[in-house]
Scaffold this motif. Structure first.
Motif, PDB file in Angstrom:
ATOM      1  N   TRP A  48      -4.740 -17.685  -4.937  1.00 23.94           N
ATOM      2  CA  TRP A  48      -4.786 -18.146  -3.139  1.00 23.94           C
ATOM      3  C   TRP A  48      -5.995 -19.278  -3.050  1.00 23.94           C
ATOM      4  O   TRP A  48      -5.619 -20.727  -3.064  1.00 23.94           O
TER       5      TRP A  48
ATOM      6  N   GLU B 172     -11.258 -17.059  -0.022  1.00 20.00           N
ATOM      7  CA  GLU B 172     -11.091 -16.256  -0.963  1.00 20.00           C
ATOM      8  C   GLU B 172     -10.465 -14.822   0.370  1.00 20.00           C
ATOM      9  O   GLU B 172     -11.141 -14.783   1.179  1.00 20.00           O
TER      10      GLU B 172
ATOM     11  N   PRO C 136      -8.979 -11.672   1.942  1.00 24.91           N
ATOM     12  CA  PRO C 136      -9.874 -11.003   1.708  1.00 24.91           C
ATOM     13  C   PRO C 136      -8.738  -9.843   1.779  1.00 24.91           C
ATOM     14  O   PRO C 136      -7.505  -9.569   1.411  1.00 24.91           O
ATOM     15  N   GLU C 137      -9.302  -8.050   1.611  1.00 26.68           N
ATOM     16  CA  GLU C 137      -7.401  -7.333   0.557  1.00 26.68           C
ATOM     17  C   GLU C 137      -7.511  -6.531   2.026  1.00 26.68           C
ATOM     18  O   GLU C 137      -5.768  -5.747   1.551  1.00 26.68           O
ATOM     19  N   SER C 138      -8.096  -6.858   3.227  1.00 22.94           N
ATOM     20  CA  SER C 138      -7.329  -6.481   4.582  1.00 22.94           C
ATOM     21  C   SER C 138      -7.436  -7.071   5.538  1.00 22.94           C
ATOM     22  O   SER C 138      -8.657  -7.990   5.227  1.00 22.94           O
TER      23      SER C 138
ATOM     24  N   GLY D 168      -0.344 -10.789  -1.155  1.00 23.49           N
ATOM     25  CA  GLY D 168      -1.190  -9.785  -1.402  1.00 23.49           C
ATOM     26  C   GLY D 168      -2.267  -8.707  -0.378  1.00 23.49           C
ATOM     27  O   GLY D 168      -2.703  -7.719  -0.833  1.00 23.49           O
ATOM     28  N   VAL D 169      -2.495  -9.430   0.662  1.00 23.71           N
ATOM     29  CA  VAL D 169      -3.790  -9.192   1.554  1.00 23.71           C
ATOM     30  C   VAL D 169      -2.470  -7.946   2.596  1.00 23.71           C
ATOM     31  O   VAL D 169      -1.321  -7.809   3.114  1.00 23.71           O
ATOM     32  N   ARG D 170      -3.168  -6.685   2.519  1.00 25.67           N
ATOM     33  CA  ARG D 170      -2.098  -5.734   3.328  1.00 25.67           C
ATOM     34  C   ARG D 170      -3.210  -6.026   4.892  1.00 25.67           C
ATOM     35  O   ARG D 170      -4.058  -6.186   5.554  1.00 25.67           O
TER      36      ARG D 170
ATOM     37  N   THR E 281     -19.102  -3.838   6.733  1.00 20.43           N
ATOM     38  CA  THR E 281     -17.727  -3.995   5.652  1.00 20.43           C
ATOM     39  C   THR E 281     -16.574  -4.326   6.611  1.00 20.43           C
ATOM     40  O   THR E 281     -15.723  -4.301   5.125  1.00 20.43           O
TER      41      THR E 281
ATOM     42  N   GLU F  13     -10.168  -5.369   6.830  1.00 20.23           N
ATOM     43  CA  GLU F  13     -12.110  -6.188   6.628  1.00 20.23           C
ATOM     44  C   GLU F  13     -11.746  -7.049   7.146  1.00 20.23           C
ATOM     45  O   GLU F  13     -13.010  -7.213   6.905  1.00 20.23           O
TER      46      GLU F  13
END
Length: 483
Positions: free
Chosen positions: A91, A180, A182-184, A205-207, A254, A269
């Protein structure tokens, strides 16, 4: 400095100019620049960045993101077409290009220079109407001899979901600026902005989960478009929830938990709110010039006049949040303003008809094009089938899957799409069309011409369509109208 209650201003006027432009988004900036270039004295007022949403948080950076996501998707298709490929996303490459190349770190020096180099004056601040021909910015008041142009755009709609207010949710601005990932991510809203960004982030790749309270994503487009885009999102790993709105939002420091009608919960997230945009009219001082500040959008005539001496361009007019509409409207307003100012833009010259009614362009939205830049792209123009039927037209529909075309068969992977034509059978012309596919927005151009010029369906059927192209599928759909 003062403005009297009757709207009169004495020696306190900061400057008398020809035109004051309030809001320098794409429509306002184009208007201010071209009027200044034509020799009028122009003051442009902007409280954020010259250029507005499109170059900094909308069209341009989002399409850079989409281009990158599409490149990843295409690389993954190598295994089915040409051998083997290993792909690793990064990214930082995308974020750097947006920050350094597209937005110059979200600064507008170039836009400011475009205006001032043409003789215009840039004023930083929030402009408010203070009476006919009067605009106040802080303690300064500008009086416009010819008129005022409003181009203040729209702002994101934040729904009144319990628990949402006060949380660090994203709008499109935060999503575009993200350095950056997030994961989700949970996306609230399944319109164009929501689905475009959902697909991009998923491909990196983010959920991602999308929540749409309505029955389908892209609710304003054809049902077939909604089906194709929803399927494409799911193929990219996006979870799509339709028909169940958000009832409550929680943020625990979080991440977010979104409680859906029916009891389901989604965790992310980050939370992106993409539930539409609205014009902000109640702070413009419209009441000082006899206009209603409580309306959803600012209504204009076909010369972009909202009132005598007041023009409006762009999103706040309610004809769609599209850069191309704002630019189109700006051209019409510019033509009308120059005629009003006695400059003239056509062979008839200036001032021939006093208020300019004897010439110039008029707004016509029958063939308004729009593109959702998902993969597949969804391009559309004019009426949907449902809209045409609701207007009482004698509707005929032509439809063909893109995969049935030779080019679609050749393309094989990622060829999902279709051509859908909506015709007024009584007049024998198209009133709407959709082109969904790998280059749906580009194929749309031929259909825009057909709708705009009211090209007879029989003429479309007799044309030569290049082989093997995606646009050749138009010919097949046209034949379906004549059967």
């Amino acid at each position: 400095m003062h403005v009297d209650v009757d709207g009169t201003v004495g020696a306190d006027v900061t400057a008398d100019v020809d035109v004051v432009v309030v809001g320098l988004g794409v429509g306002g900036e184009e208007t201010a620049n071209r009027l200044a270039e034509a020799g009028l004295s122009v003051v442009g007022i902007e409280h954020r960045l010259v250029g507005g949403e499109c170059p900094f948080w909308g069209c341009v950076p989002s399409k850079i993101m989409i281009r990158a996501g599409n490149a990843l998707a295409e690389a993954h298709r190598v295994d089915q077409l040409a051998g083997r490929a290993q792909v690793e996303s990064d990214w930082t490459t995308v974020a750097k290009r947006i920050r350094e190349e597209a937005t110059a770190g979200w600064t507008d020096d170039a836009g400011a220079e475009r205006l001032t180099s043409k003789g215009g004056r840039l004023v930083r601040g929030t402009g408010t109407l203070a009476g006919p021909g009067l605009v106040q910015v802080g303690e300064e008041v500008y009086r416009a001899r010819v008129g005022v142009v409003l181009g203040t755009g729209t702002t994101p709609v934040i729904p009144p979901v319990p628990g949402l207010a006060g949380t660090p949710y994203w709008t499109n601005r935060e999503a575009i600026e993200v350095a950056e990932l997030p994961e989700s991510l949970v996306v609230l809203g399944g319109g164009a902005i929501g689905v475009e960004l959902a697909q991009v982030f998923a491909r990196f790749g983010v959920r991602v989960s999308v929540i749409e309270a309505g029955a389908r994503v892209l609710a304003l487009e054809e049902p077939e478009s909604s089906e194709r885009v929803a399927a494409a999102l799911r193929a990219d790993g996006v979870t799509v929830h339709t028909g169940a709105g958000a009832e409550r939002v929680e943020h625990d420091g979080t991440g977010f938990t979104v409680h859906l009608a029916g009891g389901d919960q989604l965790r992310g997230e980050r939370l992106l709110v993409a539930t539409g945009r609205r014009a902000v009219l109640d702070t413009l001082g419209l009441e000082t010039v006899g206009l209603d500040p409580t309306k959803r959008f600012l209504e204009t005539d076909d010369r972009m006049r909202a009132a005598d001496g007041i023009w409006a361009v762009g999103d706040l007019t309610g004809h769609g949040a599209f850069t191309h509409v704002a630019m189109y409207q700006a051209g019409i307003a510019i033509d009308d303003i120059l005629r009003r100012a006695g400059v003239g833009t056509g062979p008839a010259g200036a001032g021939v008809d006093g208020d300019g009614d004897g010439g110039g362009r008029r707004a016509d939205y029958r063939a308004l094009p729009r593109v959702t830049f998902t993969d597949p792209e969804v391009g559309a123009v004019g009426l949907t089938e449902r809209q045409a039927r609701e207007r009482g037209l004698n509707v005929r529909v032509g439809f063909t899957p893109l995969s049935d075309s030779t080019r679609g068969w050749i393309h094989e992977v990622g060829d999902a799409g279709f051509i859908k034509l909506v015709a007024d059978a009584d007049r024998g012309v198209l009133v709407g069309a959709t082109s969904a596919g790998p280059v749906g927005g580009e194929v749309l151009s031929a259909l825009v011409v057909a709708v705009h010029a009211e090209v007879p369906v029989t003429t479309l059927a007799s044309m030569i369509y290049a082989y093997p192209t995606f646009h050749r599928a138009i010919e097949t759909a046209v034949r379906g109208l004549l059967q």
